[in-house]
Scaffold this motif. Structure first.
Motif, PDB file in Angstrom:
ATOM      1  N   LEU A 311     -40.725  15.759  -0.578  1.00  0.00           N
ATOM      2  CA  LEU A 311     -41.760  16.692  -1.025  1.00  0.00           C
ATOM      3  C   LEU A 311     -43.084  16.473  -0.307  1.00  0.00           C
ATOM      4  CD1 LEU A 311     -41.045  16.731  -4.868  1.00  0.00           C
ATOM      5  CD2 LEU A 311     -40.360  18.421  -3.153  1.00  0.00           C
ATOM      6  N   ALA A 312     -43.335  15.260   0.141  1.00  0.00           N
ATOM      7  CA  ALA A 312     -44.598  14.975   0.831  1.00  0.00           C
ATOM      8  C   ALA A 312     -44.715  15.771   2.128  1.00  0.00           C
ATOM      9  CB  ALA A 312     -44.718  13.487   1.113  1.00  0.00           C
ATOM     10  N   LYS A 313     -43.577  16.223   2.677  1.00  0.00           N
ATOM     11  CA  LYS A 313     -43.598  17.029   3.896  1.00  0.00           C
ATOM     12  C   LYS A 313     -43.792  18.511   3.604  1.00  0.00           C
ATOM     13  CE  LYS A 313     -40.539  13.831   6.361  1.00  0.00           C
ATOM     14  NZ  LYS A 313     -39.243  13.666   7.079  1.00  0.00           N
ATOM     15  N   LEU A 314     -43.678  18.891   2.331  1.00  0.00           N
ATOM     16  CA  LEU A 314     -43.775  20.301   1.956  1.00  0.00           C
ATOM     17  C   LEU A 314     -45.057  20.625   1.208  1.00  0.00           C
ATOM     18  CD1 LEU A 314     -40.122  20.799   0.620  1.00  0.00           C
ATOM     19  CD2 LEU A 314     -40.987  21.391   2.886  1.00  0.00           C
ATOM     20  N   LEU A 315     -45.551  19.673   0.411  1.00  0.00           N
ATOM     21  CA  LEU A 315     -46.703  19.934  -0.449  1.00  0.00           C
ATOM     22  C   LEU A 315     -47.931  19.185   0.049  1.00  0.00           C
ATOM     23  CD1 LEU A 315     -44.969  19.479  -3.932  1.00  0.00           C
ATOM     24  CD2 LEU A 315     -45.330  21.604  -2.682  1.00  0.00           C
ATOM     25  N   PRO A 316     -49.117  19.753  -0.177  1.00  0.00           N
ATOM     26  CA  PRO A 316     -50.360  19.041   0.148  1.00  0.00           C
ATOM     27  C   PRO A 316     -50.655  17.989  -0.923  1.00  0.00           C
ATOM     28  CG  PRO A 316     -50.855  21.199  -0.787  1.00  0.00           C
ATOM     29  CD  PRO A 316     -49.363  21.126  -0.669  1.00  0.00           C
ATOM     30  N   LEU A 317     -50.088  16.806  -0.773  1.00  0.00           N
ATOM     31  CA  LEU A 317     -50.159  15.786  -1.808  1.00  0.00           C
ATOM     32  C   LEU A 317     -51.092  14.647  -1.412  1.00  0.00           C
ATOM     33  CD1 LEU A 317     -46.344  15.551  -2.608  1.00  0.00           C
ATOM     34  CD2 LEU A 317     -48.091  16.713  -3.956  1.00  0.00           C
ATOM     35  N   ASN A 318     -51.679  14.049  -2.435  1.00  0.00           N
ATOM     36  CA  ASN A 318     -52.442  12.819  -2.264  1.00  0.00           C
ATOM     37  C   ASN A 318     -51.664  11.699  -2.948  1.00  0.00           C
ATOM     38  OD1 ASN A 318     -54.205  10.622  -2.423  1.00  0.00           O
ATOM     39  ND2 ASN A 318     -56.009  11.913  -2.711  1.00  0.00           N
ATOM     40  N   PRO A 319     -50.978  10.839  -2.190  1.00  0.00           N
ATOM     41  CA  PRO A 319     -50.121   9.814  -2.793  1.00  0.00           C
ATOM     42  C   PRO A 319     -50.841   8.914  -3.788  1.00  0.00           C
ATOM     43  CG  PRO A 319     -49.744   9.970  -0.429  1.00  0.00           C
ATOM     44  CD  PRO A 319     -50.950  10.808  -0.727  1.00  0.00           C
ATOM     45  N   LYS A 320     -52.154   8.767  -3.639  1.00  0.00           N
ATOM     46  CA  LYS A 320     -52.891   7.881  -4.523  1.00  0.00           C
ATOM     47  C   LYS A 320     -53.271   8.545  -5.851  1.00  0.00           C
ATOM     48  CE  LYS A 320     -54.878   5.132  -0.765  1.00  0.00           C
ATOM     49  NZ  LYS A 320     -56.138   4.613  -0.150  1.00  0.00           N
ATOM     50  N   LYS A 321     -53.298   9.877  -5.876  1.00  0.00           N
ATOM     51  CA  LYS A 321     -53.744  10.584  -7.076  1.00  0.00           C
ATOM     52  C   LYS A 321     -52.663  11.453  -7.709  1.00  0.00           C
ATOM     53  CE  LYS A 321     -58.620  10.900  -5.660  1.00  0.00           C
ATOM     54  NZ  LYS A 321     -59.760  11.832  -5.411  1.00  0.00           N
ATOM     55  N   ASP A 322     -51.836  12.077  -6.892  1.00  0.00           N
ATOM     56  CA  ASP A 322     -50.903  13.077  -7.409  1.00  0.00           C
ATOM     57  C   ASP A 322     -49.665  12.442  -8.026  1.00  0.00           C
ATOM     58  OD1 ASP A 322     -51.933  15.692  -7.101  1.00  0.00           O
ATOM     59  OD2 ASP A 322     -51.727  15.532  -4.934  1.00  0.00           O
ATOM     60  N   ASN A 323     -49.170  13.152  -9.014  1.00  0.00           N
ATOM     61  CA  ASN A 323     -47.905  12.818  -9.634  1.00  0.00           C
ATOM     62  C   ASN A 323     -47.132  14.119  -9.793  1.00  0.00           C
ATOM     63  OD1 ASN A 323     -45.908  11.317 -10.945  1.00  0.00           O
ATOM     64  ND2 ASN A 323     -46.747  11.863 -12.947  1.00  0.00           N
ATOM     65  N   ILE A 324     -45.848  14.131  -9.460  1.00  0.00           N
ATOM     66  CA  ILE A 324     -45.062  15.355  -9.487  1.00  0.00           C
ATOM     67  C   ILE A 324     -44.046  15.291 -10.622  1.00  0.00           C
ATOM     68  CG2 ILE A 324     -43.504  16.862  -8.199  1.00  0.00           C
ATOM     69  CD1 ILE A 324     -44.651  15.882  -5.664  1.00  0.00           C
ATOM     70  N   MET A 325     -43.895  16.419 -11.314  1.00  0.00           N
ATOM     71  CA  MET A 325     -42.869  16.545 -12.338  1.00  0.00           C
ATOM     72  C   MET A 325     -42.065  17.820 -12.083  1.00  0.00           C
ATOM     73  SD  MET A 325     -44.574  15.383 -15.950  1.00  0.00           S
ATOM     74  CE  MET A 325     -42.970  15.673 -16.722  1.00  0.00           C
ATOM     75  N   ILE A 326     -40.771  17.758 -12.423  1.00  0.00           N
ATOM     76  CA  ILE A 326     -39.930  18.949 -12.380  1.00  0.00           C
ATOM     77  C   ILE A 326     -40.057  19.641 -13.725  1.00  0.00           C
ATOM     78  CG2 ILE A 326     -37.605  19.853 -12.056  1.00  0.00           C
ATOM     79  CD1 ILE A 326     -36.944  17.331 -10.480  1.00  0.00           C
ATOM     80  N   GLU A 327     -40.594  20.852 -13.723  1.00  0.00           N
ATOM     81  CA  GLU A 327     -40.867  21.549 -14.972  1.00  0.00           C
ATOM     82  C   GLU A 327     -39.704  22.440 -15.424  1.00  0.00           C
ATOM     83  OE1 GLU A 327     -43.343  21.097 -16.882  1.00  0.00           O
ATOM     84  OE2 GLU A 327     -44.841  20.087 -15.641  1.00  0.00           O
ATOM     85  N   ALA A 328     -39.049  23.119 -14.501  1.00  0.00           N
ATOM     86  CA  ALA A 328     -38.040  24.099 -14.915  1.00  0.00           C
ATOM     87  C   ALA A 328     -37.174  24.463 -13.722  1.00  0.00           C
ATOM     88  CB  ALA A 328     -38.714  25.356 -15.476  1.00  0.00           C
ATOM     89  N   PHE A 329     -36.057  25.130 -14.038  1.00  0.00           N
ATOM     90  CA  PHE A 329     -35.130  25.572 -13.001  1.00  0.00           C
ATOM     91  C   PHE A 329     -34.736  27.015 -13.272  1.00  0.00           C
ATOM     92  CE2 PHE A 329     -30.611  26.072 -11.641  1.00  0.00           C
ATOM     93  CZ  PHE A 329     -30.831  26.029 -10.274  1.00  0.00           C
ATOM     94  N   ALA A 330     -34.834  27.882 -12.263  1.00  0.00           N
ATOM     95  CA  ALA A 330     -34.434  29.288 -12.361  1.00  0.00           C
ATOM     96  C   ALA A 330     -33.013  29.417 -11.829  1.00  0.00           C
ATOM     97  CB  ALA A 330     -35.393  30.179 -11.576  1.00  0.00           C
ATOM     98  N   GLU A 331     -32.057  29.634 -12.728  1.00  0.00           N
ATOM     99  CA  GLU A 331     -30.636  29.564 -12.394  1.00  0.00           C
ATOM    100  C   GLU A 331     -30.202  30.566 -11.336  1.00  0.00           C
ATOM    101  OE1 GLU A 331     -28.482  30.094 -16.010  1.00  0.00           O
ATOM    102  OE2 GLU A 331     -29.104  28.183 -16.860  1.00  0.00           O
ATOM    103  N   GLU A 332     -30.568  31.835 -11.524  1.00  0.00           N
ATOM    104  CA  GLU A 332     -30.051  32.888 -10.644  1.00  0.00           C
ATOM    105  C   GLU A 332     -30.701  32.885  -9.273  1.00  0.00           C
ATOM    106  OE1 GLU A 332     -27.501  34.338 -11.618  1.00  0.00           O
ATOM    107  OE2 GLU A 332     -27.568  33.966 -13.777  1.00  0.00           O
ATOM    108  N   ASN A 333     -31.905  32.349  -9.167  1.00  0.00           N
ATOM    109  CA  ASN A 333     -32.625  32.348  -7.894  1.00  0.00           C
ATOM    110  C   ASN A 333     -32.659  30.986  -7.217  1.00  0.00           C
ATOM    111  OD1 ASN A 333     -34.236  35.124  -7.403  1.00  0.00           O
ATOM    112  ND2 ASN A 333     -34.025  34.765  -9.595  1.00  0.00           N
ATOM    113  N   ASN A 334     -32.067  29.964  -7.869  1.00  0.00           N
ATOM    114  CA  ASN A 334     -31.993  28.623  -7.299  1.00  0.00           C
ATOM    115  C   ASN A 334     -33.378  28.093  -6.936  1.00  0.00           C
ATOM    116  OD1 ASN A 334     -30.559  26.320  -6.557  1.00  0.00           O
ATOM    117  ND2 ASN A 334     -30.275  27.007  -4.448  1.00  0.00           N
TER     118      ASN A 334
END
Length: 392
Positions: A311-334
């Motif tokens: 994900l660090a290659k896809l999102l503008p993240l700050n490793p020292k501050k950011d925390n990522i969570m998976i919130e939901a999944f859309a079944e039909e659209n993957n």
């Protein structure tokens, strides 16, 4: 000769039966039919016909666009809609909203096949509400017999059969402790108007002490995460057990299958895998692994690692501050919803295409809404009060 060719080429569009078939195959985006209706009066007549609109929704039932997500708003006693599409396919946030009377308690449980499932209580009445935001229709369902909603933690799922735009099913899931901790499930059919037979399966706690207190912990630990539908089965996570609940519609059976052998401190989200089987996302730090349950020649179904996403290659993240969570999944659209400190991102798991949407309060849970919606065609959705009326 040229005039005859022009006449024959125009003839198919004058065919009363052919034009609906052509319009039926337009993309299921909200702007498709409104744009087609501007061509001429005849096209508008077809595109706004209630019978054609029902056919259009059924035709695209298994390939609906992701319109947005629903978020539970406890402060305003409402379920609000957060659109994810850009104009001209963006659905106005106020178009889909469901308000409750002050004093009502409600929990948004599930969204699937254009329907929303809510667990609601008001003045000692406890019931499920099945809501179709596109049509405004609502159906209230009492609990299955022999269950007290004040003492039983429940979850549920809603779905429609393929090709059916009218009827639906609700799967009721609960955990109880009558001597042996167990999970029970029951299915409501809108076609028959009744709940089916209860099916159950024992649940064993991970605790080695086996005390009565530990049994209670196992009972109250059916996850409130939304279920995932894969083939003929629907799945929930058991948070205090090393298992996954599987309800099979064809067999009308409930079973516990083994959890994948991963670090339980990681965040796990079950999904429908690319192959159509059961899969899950295992997230640690800024890395997501995609696992899939496969069946070998001996009938054994092990979990296999299919892909790793950095994900660090896809999102503008700050490793020292950011925390990522998976919130939901859309079944039909993957697509998977990922939250950081300030933003929500929608990530397509195959193309890795990314979209940013506004973030709501930190305590919100996101429920993706995938449905066929055609705005402003023939006044089908003109009665705006259907989307904002209180449930009483």
């Amino acid at each position: 000769m040229s005039s005859r060719r022009r006449s024959s080429s125009a003839a198919p569009l004058e065919d009363e039966n052919l034009l609906p078939e052509i319009l039926l195959r337009l993309p299921p985006q909200p702007s498709s039919l409104p744009r087609a209706s501007l061509v001429c009066k005849r096209w508008r007549s077809v595109a706004s016909d209630p019978g054609f609109l029902r056919r259009f929704r059924i035709h695209h039932r298994r390939s609906p666009p992701l319109l947005g997500c629903f978020v539970q708003d406890d402060e305003h006693h409402a379920i609000s809609f957060l659109p994810t599409s850009e104009p001209p396919n963006r659905v106005p946030p106020g178009r889909f909203s469901l308000q409750f009377k002050p004093g009502s308690r409600f929990t948004l449980l599930d969204c699937r096949h254009g329907l929303v499932l809510v667990l609601m209580s008001h003045e000692m009445r406890h019931q499920f509400v099945v809501w179709d935001p596109v049509t405004g229709d609502k159906r209230r369902l009492s609990y299955p017999p022999r269950f007290d909603p004040r003492t039983t933690l429940v979850n549920g799922a809603v779905l429609r059969a393929a090709g059916d735009a009218q009827h639906f099913q609700v799967v009721f899931l609960a955990a109880r402790n009558y001597g042996i901790a167990s999970a029970v499930a029951c299915v409501y059919s809108s076609e028959t108007g009744v709940w089916g037979n209860l099916v159950s399966v024992p649940i064993s706690s991970e605790s080695e002490r086996g005390s009565a207190f530990d049994q209670i912990l196992s009972v109250i630990a059916v996850s409130r995460q939304p279920a995932v539908l894969v083939g003929d089965s629907i799945y929930w996570i058991l948070t205090c057990s090393s298992g996954i609940l599987e309800f099979n519609f064809e067999m009308q059976s409930l079973a516990v299958i083994p959890m994948p052998n991963v670090n339980r401190d990681h965040f796990i989200k079950f999904i429908r895998a690319d192959s159509g089987g059961l899969g899950f996302l295992d997230m640690s730090s800024f890395t997501v692994q995609l696992w899939e349950r496969t069946t070998d020649c001996n009938g054994v179904a092990p979990w296999r690692l299919r892909r790793t996403i950095e994900l660090a290659k896809l999102l503008p993240l700050n490793p020292k501050k950011d925390n990522i969570m998976i919130e939901a999944f859309a079944e039909e659209n993957n697509m998977v919803f990922l939250s950081t400190l300030n933003n929500i991102y929608v990530l397509h798991l195959q193309s890795l295409e990314l979209k940013k949407i506004p973030k709501t309060d930190s305590g919100s849970r996101y429920h993706p809404y995938e449905s066929v919606y055609n705005a402003d065609v023939g006044g089908e959705h003109g009665r705006a009060e259907l989307f904002a009326q209180c449930i009483g």
